[in-house]
Enzyme design. Structure first.
Site, PDB file in Angstrom:
ATOM      1  N   ASP A  88      44.669  44.730  33.973  1.00 16.28           N
ATOM      2  CA  ASP A  88      44.467  43.879  35.131  1.00 16.28           C
ATOM      3  C   ASP A  88      44.757  42.443  34.720  1.00 16.28           C
ATOM      4  O   ASP A  88      44.631  42.087  33.539  1.00 16.28           O
ATOM      5  CB  ASP A  88      43.031  43.993  35.657  1.00 16.28           C
ATOM      6  CG  ASP A  88      42.902  43.497  37.090  1.00 16.28           C
ATOM      7  OD1 ASP A  88      43.074  44.322  38.011  1.00 16.28           O
ATOM      8  OD2 ASP A  88      42.651  42.298  37.285  1.00 16.28           O
TER       9      ASP A  88
ATOM     10  N   ARG B 157      36.651  30.021  49.291  1.00 19.47           N
ATOM     11  CA  ARG B 157      36.473  30.518  47.921  1.00 19.47           C
ATOM     12  C   ARG B 157      36.531  29.401  46.887  1.00 19.47           C
ATOM     13  O   ARG B 157      35.812  29.437  45.884  1.00 19.47           O
ATOM     14  CB  ARG B 157      37.515  31.592  47.622  1.00 19.47           C
ATOM     15  CG  ARG B 157      37.335  32.854  48.455  1.00 19.47           C
ATOM     16  CD  ARG B 157      38.235  33.970  48.012  1.00 19.47           C
ATOM     17  NE  ARG B 157      38.051  35.164  48.831  1.00 19.47           N
ATOM     18  CZ  ARG B 157      38.696  36.313  48.615  1.00 19.47           C
ATOM     19  NH1 ARG B 157      39.551  36.416  47.615  1.00 19.47           N
ATOM     20  NH2 ARG B 157      38.477  37.350  49.403  1.00 19.47           N
TER      21      ARG B 157
END
Length: 270
Positions: free
Chosen positions: A141, A32
């Site tokens: 979030d 990633r």
């Protein structure tokens, strides 16, 4: 990526978010973050670690967080929670709202918004005039990009498949050939904000229902126990906590909750 590089990245991630990146996730971190190195034109993970440790690396810290966190979500995921929310709304929250009292719900890790919009649909199916009462749903979030996506409320057509056809027609409208967007009647109940679960919680009022599902599992045991205790404090007596299928309330917070269903807890009155 050397062991020292990974240790620094994992330590920074835990300090930022509470998420524990175990030694078994080296390959995931590499795959990633290698994309970030290429984008930034960096030659090594040592250079990347130097960047995120510098004052100039604040923006990249957010990008690293977004790259390393998992945003798996879908409409009406773990549907028993939404059935329970409909029942709770019919039995308790609707009469409370119609009596003029405040009703508050919280999606505590909302990702790109599919959970809070599902919550709002369940709420409106039992209380169609929710917008005319003091009823609000907070959706938060840690990732600002996810919050912006959630606030936009635009989804590919196939992502709406779990939404019942009638609700899909009632609460979503055509955006383009490939996307639908949430209607105002759904949006007006929800307030989206960025919030770090291991940081400050600025909310002043307690909640009737909190959804926090498949997030705390990524924290270590001590952090999990602190989060459960904070949720207990933020719930009204008799309020409800919905958690992920692999999670269990643990630590001192256990004494504040009764299990009333599958991964569903109720805050004790005392």
């Amino acid at each position: 990526m050397t062991a020292d590089d990974f240790a620094q990245i994992a330590g920074t991630l835990k300090e930022m978010s509470g998420i524990v990146l175990s030694d078994g996730k080296v390959a995931l971190a590499y795959s990633r973050l290698a994309k970030r190195l290429r984008l930034l034109g960096l030659a090594s993970f040592r250079d990347y670690c130097a960047l995120i440790d510098s004052p100039e690396g604040s923006d990249e810290l957010q990008a690293m967080l977004a790259a390393l966190t998992t945003n798996v979500t879908r409409f009406f995921r773990e549907p028993h929670h939404f059935d329970t929310l409909h029942e709770i709304t019919t039995r308790e929250l609707a009469p409370k709202a119609r009596a003029g009292d405040r009703v508050r719900l919280w999606s505590a890790a909302c990702s790109n918004g599919q959970e809070p919009y599902s919550m709002a649909i369940s709420l409106l199916s039992a209380l169609p005039d929710a917008a005319s009462h003091d009823v609000r749903l907070l959706a938060t979030d840690i990732d600002p990009h996810m919050v912006e996506e959630a606030r936009a409320g635009i989804y590919r057509n196939e992502l709406l498949n779990p939404v019942p056809a009638q609700a899909r027609q009632q609460f979503f409208q055509r955006f383009d050939d490939d996307h639908l967007t949430a209607r105002t009647s759904l949006r007006e109940l929800i307030r989206f904000n960025v919030l770090n679960l291991i940081g400050a919680w600025p909310m002043k009022h307690k909640f009737d229902v909190i959804f926090c599902r498949n997030v705390v599992i990524y924290f270590d045991e001590a952090t999990q126990e602190r989060i459960w205790a904070r949720f207990a404090h933020m719930l009204q007596p008799g309020g409800y906590l919905m958690i992920g299928h692999s999670e269990r309330v643990s630590g001192p917070a256990e004494r504040h909750f009764d299990t009333i269903g599958l991964t569903t807890y109720q805050r004790r009155a005392a």
